[in-house]
Design a protein around this motif. Structure first.
Motif, mmCIF file in Angstrom:
data_model
loop_
_atom_site.group_PDB
_atom_site.id
_atom_site.type_symbol
_atom_site.label_atom_id
_atom_site.label_comp_id
_atom_site.label_asym_id
_atom_site.label_seq_id
_atom_site.Cartn_x
_atom_site.Cartn_y
_atom_site.Cartn_z
ATOM 1 N N GLY A 1 32.522 76.879 -0.695
ATOM 2 C CA GLY A 1 32.305 78.778 -1.284
ATOM 3 C C GLY A 1 31.621 79.436 -1.213
ATOM 4 N N ARG A 2 30.668 79.411 -1.654
ATOM 5 C CA ARG A 2 29.553 80.890 -1.361
ATOM 6 C C ARG A 2 28.539 80.987 -0.736
ATOM 7 N NH1 ARG A 2 28.653 77.947 -7.352
ATOM 8 N NH2 ARG A 2 27.140 76.066 -6.021
ATOM 9 N N VAL A 3 28.620 82.169 -0.617
ATOM 10 C CA VAL A 3 27.397 81.989 1.051
ATOM 11 C C VAL A 3 26.040 81.733 0.712
ATOM 12 C CG1 VAL A 3 26.448 84.217 1.997
ATOM 13 C CG2 VAL A 3 28.789 85.072 1.515
ATOM 14 N N TYR A 4 25.263 81.495 0.628
ATOM 15 C CA TYR A 4 23.791 80.668 0.770
ATOM 16 C C TYR A 4 23.164 81.313 1.915
ATOM 17 C CZ TYR A 4 24.054 76.325 4.582
ATOM 18 O OH TYR A 4 24.388 75.812 5.409
ATOM 19 N N ARG A 5 23.422 81.494 2.843
ATOM 20 C CA ARG A 5 22.533 81.784 3.583
ATOM 21 C C ARG A 5 23.289 82.786 4.419
ATOM 22 N NH1 ARG A 5 21.567 77.351 8.504
ATOM 23 N NH2 ARG A 5 20.786 76.754 6.758
ATOM 24 N N VAL A 6 22.923 84.035 4.911
ATOM 25 C CA VAL A 6 23.471 84.956 6.416
ATOM 26 C C VAL A 6 22.698 84.644 7.789
ATOM 27 C CG1 VAL A 6 23.500 87.389 7.323
ATOM 28 C CG2 VAL A 6 23.666 86.531 4.888
ATOM 29 N N ARG A 7 23.220 84.796 8.957
ATOM 30 C CA ARG A 7 22.659 84.565 9.783
ATOM 31 C C ARG A 7 23.633 85.813 10.733
ATOM 32 N NH1 ARG A 7 25.352 78.610 11.321
ATOM 33 N NH2 ARG A 7 27.902 80.364 11.506
ATOM 34 N N GLY A 8 22.129 86.244 11.816
ATOM 35 C CA GLY A 8 22.562 87.351 12.362
ATOM 36 C C GLY A 8 21.127 88.029 13.136
ATOM 37 N N ILE A 9 21.832 89.045 13.881
ATOM 38 C CA ILE A 9 20.761 89.817 15.081
ATOM 39 C C ILE A 9 20.522 91.065 14.845
ATOM 40 C CG2 ILE A 9 21.131 88.507 17.163
ATOM 41 C CD1 ILE A 9 23.296 90.298 18.157
ATOM 42 N N ILE A 10 19.499 91.428 15.556
ATOM 43 C CA ILE A 10 19.357 92.996 15.321
ATOM 44 C C ILE A 10 19.045 93.298 16.227
ATOM 45 C CG2 ILE A 10 17.222 94.621 13.913
ATOM 46 C CD1 ILE A 10 17.461 92.954 11.700
ATOM 47 N N THR B 1 34.258 86.596 2.121
ATOM 48 C CA THR B 1 35.529 85.369 1.759
ATOM 49 C C THR B 1 35.773 84.497 2.940
ATOM 50 O OG1 THR B 1 37.679 86.053 1.785
ATOM 51 C CG2 THR B 1 36.292 86.126 -0.511
ATOM 52 N N THR B 2 35.048 85.511 3.899
ATOM 53 C CA THR B 2 35.536 84.610 5.548
ATOM 54 C C THR B 2 34.097 85.159 6.655
ATOM 55 O OG1 THR B 2 36.323 86.375 7.084
ATOM 56 C CG2 THR B 2 38.330 85.016 5.676
ATOM 57 N N ASP B 3 34.256 84.153 7.231
ATOM 58 C CA ASP B 3 32.911 84.188 7.770
ATOM 59 C C ASP B 3 32.870 85.007 9.167
ATOM 60 O OD1 ASP B 3 34.497 83.171 9.996
ATOM 61 O OD2 ASP B 3 33.418 81.285 10.154
ATOM 62 N N GLU B 4 33.784 85.801 8.902
ATOM 63 C CA GLU B 4 33.613 87.450 9.774
ATOM 64 C C GLU B 4 32.358 87.855 9.988
ATOM 65 O OE1 GLU B 4 36.379 88.301 12.696
ATOM 66 O OE2 GLU B 4 37.202 86.073 11.864
ATOM 67 N N PRO B 5 32.006 88.178 11.523
ATOM 68 C CA PRO B 5 30.724 88.618 11.185
ATOM 69 C C PRO B 5 31.229 90.267 11.348
ATOM 70 C CG PRO B 5 31.902 88.523 13.743
ATOM 71 C CD PRO B 5 32.232 88.230 12.306
#
Length: 178
Positions: free
Chosen positions: A65-74, A35-39
């Protein structure tokens, strides 16, 4: 090292160590229910290698307010985890060596009287593993005829730090003398 494709998630799961798969599933659920954009972070291992990765992902929300994408790093953190892996391996090999030799080890805090025993020492003394032990408890397992000189020997070691050899009889809780 993976191609960017529609099935990237499946490729990642296929390369993940099987023991880490439940954590990956739970991580994905947490991302999708965020519900928040906290990583969020997850550490996982690659199947069939010694590689360890830190996955850091952040959900992105649409106007509803729905998650439609996830961004990140590995990030490959294998080199950072190598000392931990080596310590774990050393500990396991040391425990194996104690078991083969029927030897146990212990440490005594002379200020508090607390003792830390190796798993094998608990087995040798016939005591349930991880029972909290004090020096007084330990002396209670030393054969009564040996107790005084054993105590004197250990206290001498604690006082001057010079190595000692201390072979004595122990009485197990079942009455067996070793």
């Amino acid at each position: 090292g993976l191609p960017v494709a529609d099935d990237t998630e499946a490729l990642l799961l296929f390369r993940t160590h099987p023991e880490d798969l439940p954590a990956v599933v739970e991580f994905r659920e947490r991302l999708m229910e965020a519900t928040t954009d906290e990583p969020l972070e997850l550490e996982l291992r690659e199947k069939d290698s010694d590689k360890t990765f830190l996955v850091r992902s952040q959900p992105v929300f649409d106007e509803n307010g729905r998650v439609y994408r996830v961004r990140g790093i590995i990030h490959d953190i294998s080199d950072l985890r190598a000392p931990d892996r080596q310590r774990s391996l050393d500990r396991r090999l040391f425990e194996d060596a104690q078991r083969v030799a029927l030897l146990g080890t212990w440490a005594w805090n002379t200020s508090t009287g607390e003792c830390v025993w190796s798993t094998m020492l608990y087995e040798l003394f016939g005591i349930e593993s991880r029972t909290v032990m004090t020096y007084s408890d330990y002396l209670g397992f030393v054969h009564p005829e040996d107790r005084e000189w054993v105590d004197r020997t250990w206290r001498q070691l604690a006082e001057n730090g010079e190595p000692v050899v201390c072979e004595y009889r122990a009485v197990r809780p079942d009455g067996a003398v070793r």
